[in-house]
Design a protein around this motif. Structure first.
Motif, mmCIF file in Angstrom:
data_model
loop_
_atom_site.group_PDB
_atom_site.id
_atom_site.type_symbol
_atom_site.label_atom_id
_atom_site.label_comp_id
_atom_site.label_asym_id
_atom_site.label_seq_id
_atom_site.Cartn_x
_atom_site.Cartn_y
_atom_site.Cartn_z
ATOM 1 N N PRO A 93 18.325 -16.177 -2.881
ATOM 2 C CA PRO A 93 19.132 -16.701 -1.771
ATOM 3 C C PRO A 93 19.532 -18.167 -1.940
ATOM 4 C CG PRO A 93 17.305 -15.399 -0.941
ATOM 5 C CD PRO A 93 17.061 -15.594 -2.396
ATOM 6 N N MET A 94 18.583 -19.007 -2.370
ATOM 7 C CA MET A 94 18.893 -20.421 -2.515
ATOM 8 C C MET A 94 19.899 -20.660 -3.633
ATOM 9 S SD MET A 94 18.200 -23.135 -0.839
ATOM 10 C CE MET A 94 16.678 -22.691 -0.013
ATOM 11 N N ASN A 95 19.739 -19.955 -4.757
ATOM 12 C CA ASN A 95 20.696 -20.103 -5.854
ATOM 13 C C ASN A 95 22.079 -19.610 -5.454
ATOM 14 O OD1 ASN A 95 18.801 -21.222 -7.538
ATOM 15 N ND2 ASN A 95 18.358 -19.335 -8.646
ATOM 16 N N ALA A 96 22.114 -18.564 -4.631
ATOM 17 C CA ALA A 96 23.411 -18.063 -4.164
ATOM 18 C C ALA A 96 24.069 -19.072 -3.231
ATOM 19 C CB ALA A 96 23.223 -16.730 -3.450
ATOM 20 N N ARG A 97 23.284 -19.637 -2.306
ATOM 21 C CA ARG A 97 23.837 -20.615 -1.367
ATOM 22 C C ARG A 97 24.274 -21.897 -2.081
ATOM 23 N NH1 ARG A 97 19.223 -18.822 1.929
ATOM 24 N NH2 ARG A 97 20.007 -17.400 3.526
ATOM 25 N N ASN A 98 23.614 -22.206 -3.192
ATOM 26 C CA ASN A 98 23.970 -23.402 -3.954
ATOM 27 C C ASN A 98 25.069 -23.140 -4.977
ATOM 28 O OD1 ASN A 98 22.026 -24.846 -2.567
ATOM 29 N ND2 ASN A 98 20.468 -24.637 -4.161
ATOM 30 N N ALA A 99 25.683 -21.969 -4.888
ATOM 31 C CA ALA A 99 26.799 -21.598 -5.768
ATOM 32 C C ALA A 99 26.394 -21.588 -7.238
ATOM 33 C CB ALA A 99 27.991 -22.524 -5.550
ATOM 34 N N GLN A 100 25.144 -21.191 -7.518
ATOM 35 C CA GLN A 100 24.690 -21.092 -8.899
ATOM 36 C C GLN A 100 24.773 -19.665 -9.427
ATOM 37 O OE1 GLN A 100 20.798 -23.012 -8.162
ATOM 38 N NE2 GLN A 100 21.436 -24.611 -9.585
ATOM 39 N N LEU A 101 24.969 -18.706 -8.534
ATOM 40 C CA LEU A 101 25.053 -17.298 -8.921
ATOM 41 C C LEU A 101 26.409 -16.719 -8.539
ATOM 42 C CD1 LEU A 101 21.543 -15.977 -7.781
ATOM 43 C CD2 LEU A 101 22.292 -16.408 -10.126
ATOM 44 N N ALA A 102 26.872 -15.782 -9.343
ATOM 45 C CA ALA A 102 28.117 -15.078 -9.038
ATOM 46 C C ALA A 102 27.791 -13.806 -8.260
ATOM 47 C CB ALA A 102 28.831 -14.708 -10.333
ATOM 48 N N PRO A 103 28.577 -13.475 -7.252
ATOM 49 C CA PRO A 103 28.364 -12.200 -6.565
ATOM 50 C C PRO A 103 28.676 -11.049 -7.506
ATOM 51 C CG PRO A 103 30.395 -13.228 -5.814
ATOM 52 C CD PRO A 103 29.700 -14.236 -6.686
ATOM 53 N N ILE A 104 27.845 -10.020 -7.469
ATOM 54 C CA ILE A 104 28.060 -8.866 -8.363
ATOM 55 C C ILE A 104 28.235 -7.583 -7.564
ATOM 56 C CG2 ILE A 104 26.876 -9.908 -10.326
ATOM 57 C CD1 ILE A 104 24.408 -8.226 -9.628
ATOM 58 N N THR A 105 28.460 -7.707 -6.271
ATOM 59 C CA THR A 105 28.581 -6.543 -5.395
ATOM 60 C C THR A 105 29.549 -5.511 -5.939
ATOM 61 O OG1 THR A 105 28.242 -8.049 -3.545
ATOM 62 C CG2 THR A 105 29.002 -5.831 -3.020
ATOM 63 N N ASP A 106 30.734 -5.941 -6.310
ATOM 64 C CA ASP A 106 31.796 -5.016 -6.712
ATOM 65 C C ASP A 106 31.665 -4.527 -8.143
ATOM 66 O OD1 ASP A 106 32.901 -5.335 -4.187
ATOM 67 O OD2 ASP A 106 34.258 -6.943 -4.826
ATOM 68 N N HIS A 107 30.699 -5.061 -8.876
ATOM 69 C CA HIS A 107 30.549 -4.680 -10.284
ATOM 70 C C HIS A 107 29.455 -3.638 -10.490
ATOM 71 C CE1 HIS A 107 33.373 -7.762 -11.320
ATOM 72 N NE2 HIS A 107 32.608 -8.709 -10.791
ATOM 73 N N ILE A 108 28.777 -3.276 -9.405
ATOM 74 C CA ILE A 108 27.763 -2.226 -9.447
ATOM 75 C C ILE A 108 28.145 -1.196 -8.393
ATOM 76 C CG2 ILE A 108 25.328 -1.719 -8.914
ATOM 77 C CD1 ILE A 108 24.606 -4.328 -10.312
ATOM 78 N N SER A 109 27.956 0.064 -8.697
ATOM 79 C CA SER A 109 28.436 1.125 -7.819
ATOM 80 C C SER A 109 27.795 1.069 -6.434
ATOM 81 C CB SER A 109 28.160 2.495 -8.434
ATOM 82 O OG SER A 109 26.772 2.789 -8.381
ATOM 83 N N GLU A 110 28.515 1.606 -5.461
ATOM 84 C CA GLU A 110 27.976 1.671 -4.107
ATOM 85 C C GLU A 110 26.691 2.490 -4.075
ATOM 86 O OE1 GLU A 110 29.421 3.010 0.414
ATOM 87 O OE2 GLU A 110 30.784 3.175 -1.294
ATOM 88 N N GLU A 111 26.629 3.529 -4.906
ATOM 89 C CA GLU A 111 25.416 4.355 -4.980
ATOM 90 C C GLU A 111 24.236 3.537 -5.506
ATOM 91 O OE1 GLU A 111 28.392 5.230 -6.177
ATOM 92 O OE2 GLU A 111 28.880 6.756 -4.661
ATOM 93 N N GLY A 112 24.521 2.635 -6.443
ATOM 94 C CA GLY A 112 23.459 1.785 -6.976
ATOM 95 C C GLY A 112 22.866 0.884 -5.917
ATOM 96 N N TRP A 113 23.699 0.358 -5.038
ATOM 97 C CA TRP A 113 23.200 -0.493 -3.959
ATOM 98 C C TRP A 113 22.507 0.337 -2.884
ATOM 99 C CZ3 TRP A 113 22.685 -5.033 -5.649
ATOM 100 C CH2 TRP A 113 23.661 -5.671 -6.425
ATOM 101 N N LYS A 114 23.071 1.493 -2.554
ATOM 102 C CA LYS A 114 22.480 2.328 -1.499
ATOM 103 C C LYS A 114 21.112 2.866 -1.891
ATOM 104 C CE LYS A 114 26.613 3.981 0.919
ATOM 105 N NZ LYS A 114 27.445 5.179 1.261
ATOM 106 N N ASP A 115 20.869 2.970 -3.189
ATOM 107 C CA ASP A 115 19.595 3.512 -3.657
ATOM 108 C C ASP A 115 18.449 2.523 -3.501
ATOM 109 O OD1 ASP A 115 17.998 5.532 -4.728
ATOM 110 O OD2 ASP A 115 18.281 4.838 -6.790
ATOM 111 N N LEU A 116 18.756 1.255 -3.236
ATOM 112 C CA LEU A 116 17.706 0.248 -3.105
ATOM 113 C C LEU A 116 16.982 0.355 -1.766
ATOM 114 C CD1 LEU A 116 19.340 -2.992 -4.568
ATOM 115 C CD2 LEU A 116 17.485 -1.649 -5.569
ATOM 116 N N ASP A 117 15.674 0.210 -1.801
ATOM 117 C CA ASP A 117 14.885 0.027 -0.588
ATOM 118 C C ASP A 117 15.500 -1.135 0.188
ATOM 119 O OD1 ASP A 117 12.814 -1.322 1.047
ATOM 120 O OD2 ASP A 117 11.422 0.125 0.172
#
Length: 442
Positions: A105-129
């Motif tokens: 979270p801190m690295n994301a808020r500090n703009a050190q990480l790129a969002p990868i939401t659209d680069h991994i399938s919706e099924e991949g995200w839905k499968d996470l606890d």
């Protein structure tokens, strides 16, 4: 997650098994003449079994397609922070790298990480606890994909020494008072073996007690909106007293035989019991198999024996993509292939580490729980049960945690508890102001 960082320090993997590459990363971007995009991947140095999985997963990904080539670099834990910061400052950061949950979270808020939401399938995200999906999500975007999780605090004890001390190995301590009583009995019957070991210095107390802090007081030492200190809450007094009693009554060695992340003294027969995370099971199974039949593992005791109280945090590691990478899509494709698509590749990680860690993917977690080979870890069920009351690691600035750990060490060594709490509170208040933590949380 600091406990994994400690585990890194005791890993015995030779760094020479993989080439150390420093002059690449976000400076790339274009495919070569053959249309292949090279992606630099930095991985923390973990255990032999962990490292073997990363190496094979990268090799298999490279062999499975012709568009992306991942170059893996293993970086020792003690050099990680300095090396990564230097690479980022020079514009040569790796495209992707491992990081613990609390860093996302801190690295994301500090703009050190790129969002990868659209680069991994919706099924991949839905499968996470949901807990671990939340851990990598900031403002509706995902910035990393989880590899595994594990509880930070379990009670390990020698059943033979418990019996010799007149204790029932089938009924381990459930309260702090019972743990202290067991320690005194162990001490009285065996003067060569240290009765118990737990974190004993400020840094380790800072992160190993997150679960106990929350379980004892019902909150952490800073308010949920990060605007006020809560370290001075009287509800914390039993936690401070517990550590003071452990040390003052001689249940702990004056100097710990090893760091919290290292269960070697237990495997070597120097300890009757200890608190450590689930990674200790990995070490014991790998290095001290002859000791397994003499050991039992149980959830950590709580202040009053209430098993619904939190005693542990859920730590673990993820892989994210650097915000300045010119290869975000290519890097994310590697992450997806290794972690978020079929179960065979990530499952190899859990079988390779002898079922001593847990999967954040629901489908894979079910598959692992049903696998008869999980009995290679005789403590698997306890491991799984211990996570049900655990919380995610906090994401506030490390200085907040260190203030609490410093206060706990002071009290442990005989200092006044109220004064130690007051000093922690004052330090946290200053950190809130100096860093503008309330603004960050808001």
């Amino acid at each position: 997650m600091k406990h994994s960082a400690v585990r890194l320090a005791i890993a015995t993997v030779a760094i020479g098994t993989l080439a150390m590459t420093t002059a690449c990363g976000s400076g790339g971007g274009d495919a070569d003449a053959d249309g292949v995009t090279t992606v630099q991947f930095w991985q923390n140095q973990f255990s032999n079994e962990d490292n073997a999985w990363f190496k094979k997963a990268v090799q298999d990904f490279n062999a499975a397609q012709n568009d992306v080539k991942v170059v893996l670099t293993v970086v020792p834990g003690d050099a990680w922070e300095q090396k990564l910061k230097a690479a980022q400052a020079a514009g040569k950061a790796p495209d992707m790298y491992t990081m613990n949950y609390s860093a996302v979270p801190m690295n994301a808020r500090n703009a050190q990480l790129a969002p990868i939401t659209d680069h991994i399938s919706e099924e991949g995200w839905k499968d996470l606890d949901e807990r671990f999906l939340d851990a990598v999500t900031v403002d509706g975007e995902q910035y990393a994909y989880p590899i595994y999780y594990e509880p930070s605090a379990l009670l390990f004890y020698r059943t033979d020494l418990y019996e010799a001390a007149g204790l029932d190995p089938a009924a381990p301590p459930k309260t702090w008072d019972e743990l202290i009583d067991a320690g005194l009995k162990l001490k009285a019957t065996d003067d060569k073996t240290v009765p118990f070991q737990i974190a004993q210095n400020a840094v380790e107390l800072s992160w190993t007690t997150w679960g106990a802090q929350f379980g004892t007081a019902g909150h952490l030492p800073i308010s949920e909106d990060w605007s006020e200190e809560e370290a001075t809450d009287a509800k914390y007094e039993p936690l401070f007293q517990f550590y003071q009693d452990l040390y003052g009554k001689g249940i702990l060695a004056k100097q710990a035989l090893s760091g919290y992340g290292d269960a070697s003294p237990l495997g070597q027969g120097k300890l009757a019991s200890m608190a450590s995370g689930s990674w200790a099971i990995s070490l014991l199974l790998a290095d001290y198999p002859q000791m397994i039949d003499k050991l039992a593992v149980a959830p950590m005791p709580t202040v009053d024996g209430d098993p619904s109280r939190t005693t542990s945090t859920l730590g673990g590691w993820t892989i994210g993509v650097d915000a300045k990478s010119k290869n975000v899509e290519a890097a994310a494709s590697a992450i997806s292939w290794m972690l978020a698509e079929g179960t065979s590749v990530p499952k190899a990680y859990f079988t390779g580490t002898k079922f001593t860690k847990l999967s954040p993917r629901n489908s894979l977690a079910e598959e692992l729980a049903a696998d008869p080979n999980r009995t290679v870890n005789p403590f698997y069920d306890v491991l799984l049960e211990s996570t049900k009351t655990a919380i995610l690691e906090p994401t506030y600035d490390w200085q907040v945690s260190l203030a609490m750990g410093t206060a706990l060490e002071k009290a442990m060594r005989g200092g006044d508890i109220a004064q130690a709490q007051a000093e922690a509170g004052a330090t946290i208040t200053k950190v809130i102001g100096d860093l503008g933590l309330a603004d960050q949380q808001g």
